[in-house]
Motif scaffolding. Structure first.
Motif, PDB file in Angstrom:
ATOM      1  N   VAL A  73      -9.510  -1.118 -20.629  1.00 61.64           N
ATOM      2  CA  VAL A  73      -9.568  -0.862 -19.183  1.00 61.64           C
ATOM      3  C   VAL A  73      -8.870  -1.969 -18.378  1.00 61.64           C
ATOM      4  N   PRO A  74      -9.218  -3.257 -18.567  1.00 59.07           N
ATOM      5  CA  PRO A  74      -8.472  -4.283 -17.812  1.00 59.07           C
ATOM      6  C   PRO A  74      -7.007  -4.356 -18.202  1.00 59.07           C
ATOM      7  N   LEU A  75      -6.694  -4.024 -19.473  1.00 61.24           N
ATOM      8  CA  LEU A  75      -5.293  -4.051 -19.897  1.00 61.24           C
ATOM      9  C   LEU A  75      -4.485  -2.983 -19.174  1.00 61.24           C
ATOM     10  N   GLN A  76      -5.033  -1.778 -19.053  1.00 65.38           N
ATOM     11  CA  GLN A  76      -4.317  -0.708 -18.369  1.00 65.38           C
ATOM     12  C   GLN A  76      -4.183  -1.001 -16.882  1.00 65.38           C
ATOM     13  N   TRP A  77      -5.228  -1.584 -16.301  1.00 70.09           N
ATOM     14  CA  TRP A  77      -5.128  -1.931 -14.882  1.00 70.09           C
ATOM     15  C   TRP A  77      -4.058  -2.998 -14.673  1.00 70.09           C
ATOM     16  N   TRP A  78      -4.009  -3.992 -15.550  1.00 65.90           N
ATOM     17  CA  TRP A  78      -3.015  -5.060 -15.428  1.00 65.90           C
ATOM     18  C   TRP A  78      -1.599  -4.512 -15.620  1.00 65.90           C
ATOM     19  N   ASN A  79      -1.434  -3.605 -16.600  1.00 63.36           N
ATOM     20  CA  ASN A  79      -0.111  -3.011 -16.822  1.00 63.36           C
ATOM     21  C   ASN A  79       0.345  -2.211 -15.612  1.00 63.36           C
ATOM     22  N   HIS A  80      -0.571  -1.454 -15.023  1.00 63.11           N
ATOM     23  CA  HIS A  80      -0.210  -0.653 -13.847  1.00 63.11           C
ATOM     24  C   HIS A  80       0.148  -1.559 -12.677  1.00 63.11           C
ATOM     25  N   HIS A  81      -0.648  -2.596 -12.467  1.00 62.11           N
ATOM     26  CA  HIS A  81      -0.356  -3.517 -11.369  1.00 62.11           C
ATOM     27  C   HIS A  81       0.973  -4.224 -11.594  1.00 62.11           C
ATOM     28  N   LYS A  82       1.264  -4.585 -12.819  1.00 59.70           N
ATOM     29  CA  LYS A  82       2.526  -5.245 -13.121  1.00 59.70           C
ATOM     30  C   LYS A  82       3.696  -4.295 -12.917  1.00 59.70           C
ATOM     31  N   GLN A  83       3.515  -3.033 -13.309  1.00 60.19           N
ATOM     32  CA  GLN A  83       4.579  -2.048 -13.142  1.00 60.19           C
ATOM     33  C   GLN A  83       4.839  -1.762 -11.662  1.00 60.19           C
ATOM     34  N   MET A  84       3.800  -1.845 -10.830  1.00 59.39           N
ATOM     35  CA  MET A  84       3.950  -1.552  -9.414  1.00 59.39           C
ATOM     36  C   MET A  84       4.475  -2.734  -8.609  1.00 59.39           C
ATOM     37  N   LYS A  85       4.568  -3.916  -9.214  1.00 57.88           N
ATOM     38  CA  LYS A  85       5.080  -5.067  -8.477  1.00 57.88           C
ATOM     39  C   LYS A  85       6.490  -4.790  -7.963  1.00 57.88           C
ATOM     40  N   MET A  86       6.873  -5.505  -6.921  1.00 59.20           N
ATOM     41  CA  MET A  86       8.127  -5.230  -6.236  1.00 59.20           C
ATOM     42  C   MET A  86       9.008  -6.468  -6.234  1.00 59.20           C
ATOM     43  N   THR A  87      10.302  -6.232  -6.228  1.00 60.33           N
ATOM     44  CA  THR A  87      11.259  -7.308  -6.029  1.00 60.33           C
ATOM     45  C   THR A  87      11.447  -7.539  -4.535  1.00 60.33           C
ATOM     46  N   LEU A  88      12.112  -8.631  -4.208  1.00 59.96           N
ATOM     47  CA  LEU A  88      12.352  -8.931  -2.801  1.00 59.96           C
ATOM     48  C   LEU A  88      13.229  -7.874  -2.151  1.00 59.96           C
ATOM     49  N   GLU A  89      14.213  -7.369  -2.901  1.00 62.51           N
ATOM     50  CA  GLU A  89      15.087  -6.326  -2.367  1.00 62.51           C
ATOM     51  C   GLU A  89      14.314  -5.034  -2.114  1.00 62.51           C
ATOM     52  N   GLU A  90      13.404  -4.684  -3.034  1.00 66.68           N
ATOM     53  CA  GLU A  90      12.599  -3.477  -2.845  1.00 66.68           C
ATOM     54  C   GLU A  90      11.705  -3.607  -1.621  1.00 66.68           C
ATOM     55  N   MET A  91      11.143  -4.805  -1.412  1.00 70.61           N
ATOM     56  CA  MET A  91      10.301  -5.013  -0.239  1.00 70.61           C
ATOM     57  C   MET A  91      11.115  -4.891   1.045  1.00 70.61           C
ATOM     58  N   LYS A  92      12.318  -5.463   1.049  1.00 67.48           N
ATOM     59  CA  LYS A  92      13.176  -5.350   2.230  1.00 67.48           C
ATOM     60  C   LYS A  92      13.554  -3.903   2.490  1.00 67.48           C
ATOM     61  N   GLN A  93      13.899  -3.167   1.418  1.00 70.20           N
ATOM     62  CA  GLN A  93      14.285  -1.768   1.585  1.00 70.20           C
ATOM     63  C   GLN A  93      13.118  -0.936   2.103  1.00 70.20           C
ATOM     64  N   GLN A 127       0.828  -1.207   0.000  1.00 67.65           N
ATOM     65  CA  GLN A 127       0.000   0.000   0.000  1.00 67.65           C
ATOM     66  C   GLN A 127       0.861   1.256   0.000  1.00 67.65           C
ATOM     67  N   GLN A 128       2.016   1.190   0.655  1.00 69.88           N
ATOM     68  CA  GLN A 128       2.928   2.339   0.668  1.00 69.88           C
ATOM     69  C   GLN A 128       3.444   2.642  -0.736  1.00 69.88           C
ATOM     70  N   ARG A 129       3.754   1.603  -1.504  1.00 68.46           N
ATOM     71  CA  ARG A 129       4.232   1.821  -2.872  1.00 68.46           C
ATOM     72  C   ARG A 129       3.125   2.397  -3.749  1.00 68.46           C
ATOM     73  N   LEU A 130       1.897   1.890  -3.582  1.00 75.66           N
ATOM     74  CA  LEU A 130       0.779   2.408  -4.371  1.00 75.66           C
ATOM     75  C   LEU A 130       0.500   3.871  -4.026  1.00 75.66           C
ATOM     76  N   ASP A 131       0.583   4.207  -2.738  1.00 73.26           N
ATOM     77  CA  ASP A 131       0.352   5.599  -2.338  1.00 73.26           C
ATOM     78  C   ASP A 131       1.429   6.524  -2.898  1.00 73.26           C
ATOM     79  N   LYS A 132       2.678   6.076  -2.869  1.00 73.99           N
ATOM     80  CA  LYS A 132       3.762   6.895  -3.409  1.00 73.99           C
ATOM     81  C   LYS A 132       3.612   7.079  -4.919  1.00 73.99           C
ATOM     82  N   ALA A 133       3.212   5.993  -5.610  1.00 72.84           N
ATOM     83  CA  ALA A 133       2.996   6.091  -7.052  1.00 72.84           C
ATOM     84  C   ALA A 133       1.861   7.065  -7.359  1.00 72.84           C
ATOM     85  N   ARG A 134       0.845   7.074  -6.534  1.00 67.86           N
ATOM     86  CA  ARG A 134      -0.261   8.005  -6.750  1.00 67.86           C
ATOM     87  C   ARG A 134       0.193   9.449  -6.541  1.00 67.86           C
ATOM     88  N   GLU A 135       1.050   9.664  -5.528  1.00 63.96           N
ATOM     89  CA  GLU A 135       1.588  11.006  -5.319  1.00 63.96           C
ATOM     90  C   GLU A 135       2.416  11.467  -6.522  1.00 63.96           C
TER      91      GLU A 135
END
Length: 411
Positions: free
Chosen positions: A213-233, A16-24
């Motif tokens: 619409v579902p394509l753009q939502w899927w692309n955004h969700h895929k772009q917002m996914k995180m790696t393990l290192e990003e989650m740890k950071q 949720q923190q990553r999604l909020d930052k992306a929205r900002e």
């Protein structure tokens, strides 16, 4: 290609923190096809249902403009008058098409915020020079997003081309039949046909939007996914570095231990296990309703508590059960549990007797209620069995007394 390679490492769902930052930052899912479909359909409806009024207004201001221009040319060549007439003509034209433009603009805004919501972000307006990089643009072209855009373009050609061809062949005979009719009726019929065709073509854009619409939502969700290192950071930034937190907790424990050791010289008595446990107690009559636990510890800490007690001539008594019970159930700087009042009172009575003049009494360890000694795992069971046995003895005695009473009555 590089974008797809990077996305393969992003396997964790966005926080949720990553999604909020992306929205900002202005990164929300948007569908240009949905916005374009709503805008086009609204403009088409405005033209289709208000076309007659628009045509009448247009003819009126065009006729007025020509008449005014002819008069100015015939009378005097006043350049200012000609410019003013031109501005007036443009103003009338804008007023005539304002409903169409307004409907298209409002529908476009609704379509824009329909997927990602209303968002006002200044960061989204900042220039991004990475988009000018040809290599980055080439990578986007051959990425999964680029393939999706290509698929949308092909779908648009197929849907709109198919609808256009279908409408043309369906209404071709009706349009050709208008040649035999009168001019006013033919124009009216042609207008109705064109209005119907425009609404159908505009409605076809919603098919593309439904796929986008579902394509753009899927692309955004895929772009917002995180790696393990990003989650740890992110966890380090939000919750703090675990190593640093560990050091802070260690410092806090050392400070608490130091304060605890500083209070040992003020204790009334120290109870031991005798070697593994040690607790220090203090009772201030009139200030507290029960003795307080000043310090407690095991092994090395227990040895240090005993050393401080010896240095300050504090009585050190062996009472294994009570020491373990106080260590397990007591809290530092708090009053001892109510269940241990009687046992601790016996300890303090002995300590006060030591302070009084006269011969000293031999010390005997005190017991604690069943279940309070952590080493006595079967204490509760023994207490329950003792209660059952006592109840049985009382019942047998009552039965014997009743039998004796009945025998005396019969005699």
């Amino acid at each position: 290609m590089a974008g797809d390679a990077d996305s393969e490492d992003k396997t964790l769902a966005p926080s949720q923190q990553r999604l909020d930052k992306a929205r900002e930052d202005g990164q929300v899912p948007r569908s240009r096809e949905l916005s374009g479909a709503l805008s086009t359909f609204a403009a088409t409806c405005a033209v289709g249902f208000g076309g007659a009024i628009l045509v009448a207004d247009s003819l009126t201001w065009i006729r007025s403009s020509f008449i005014a221009s002819g008069r100015m040319v015939a009378t005097a060549r006043d350049n200012n008058a000609i410019v003013n007439a031109f501005y007036e003509m443009v103003g009338h034209a804008l007023i005539s098409i304002a409903p169409i433009l307004g409907a298209a603009m409002i529908a476009g805004i609704i379509g824009s915020i329909g997927l990602g919501g209303l968002l006002l972000s200044s960061k989204a307006l900042m220039p991004d020079f990475n988009r000018l990089n040809p290599l980055t643009g080439l990578g986007r072209m051959f990425s999964s997003r680029g393939l999706g855009e290509l698929g949308k373009s092909l779908l648009k050609v197929i849907v709109l081309g198919g609808l256009g061809a279908l409408l043309f062949w369906r209404g071709n005979a009706d349009k050709m039949a208008l040649i035999a009719g009168t001019q006013p009726s033919a124009i009216t019929a042609l207008g109705n046909m064109l209005r119907f065709d425009m609404l159908i073509m505009a409605s076809g854009l919603f098919i593309i939007a439904a796929a986008d619409v579902p394509l753009q939502w899927w692309n955004h969700h895929k772009q917002m996914k995180m790696t393990l290192e990003e989650m740890k950071q992110e966890n380090k930034e939000s919750e703090g570095d675990p190593h640093l937190k560990g050091k802070i907790r260690q410092m806090q424990r050392e400070r608490a231990r130091s304060r605890m050791m500083q209070s040992v010289p003020t204790a009334d008595v120290v109870l031991t296990n005798p070697t593994h446990y040690a607790v220090a107690l203090k009772y201030e009559e009139g200030k507290t309703s029960a003795p307080r636990l000043l310090a407690k510890g095991t092994d090395v800490i227990a040895a240090r508590i005993r050393e401080l007690a010896a240095e300050n001539k504090i009585p050190v008594l062996e009472s294994p059960q009570l020491a373990r019970a106080l260590y397990r159930h007591g809290e530092l700087e708090k009053e001892i549990p109510t269940a241990l009042f009687r046992a601790v009172a016996q300890v303090l009575a002995y300590v006060y007797a030591l302070r009084a003049p006269g011969p000293s009494v031999a010390w005997q360890a005190v017991d604690v209620p069943p279940g309070w000694d952590p080493n006595d795992t079967d204490a509760i069971g023994r207490g329950r069995r003792a209660k059952i046995a006592a109840e049985k003895v009382a019942a047998d005695k009552a039965a014997a007394d009743k039998a004796a009473a009945d025998k005396g009555a019969s005699a």
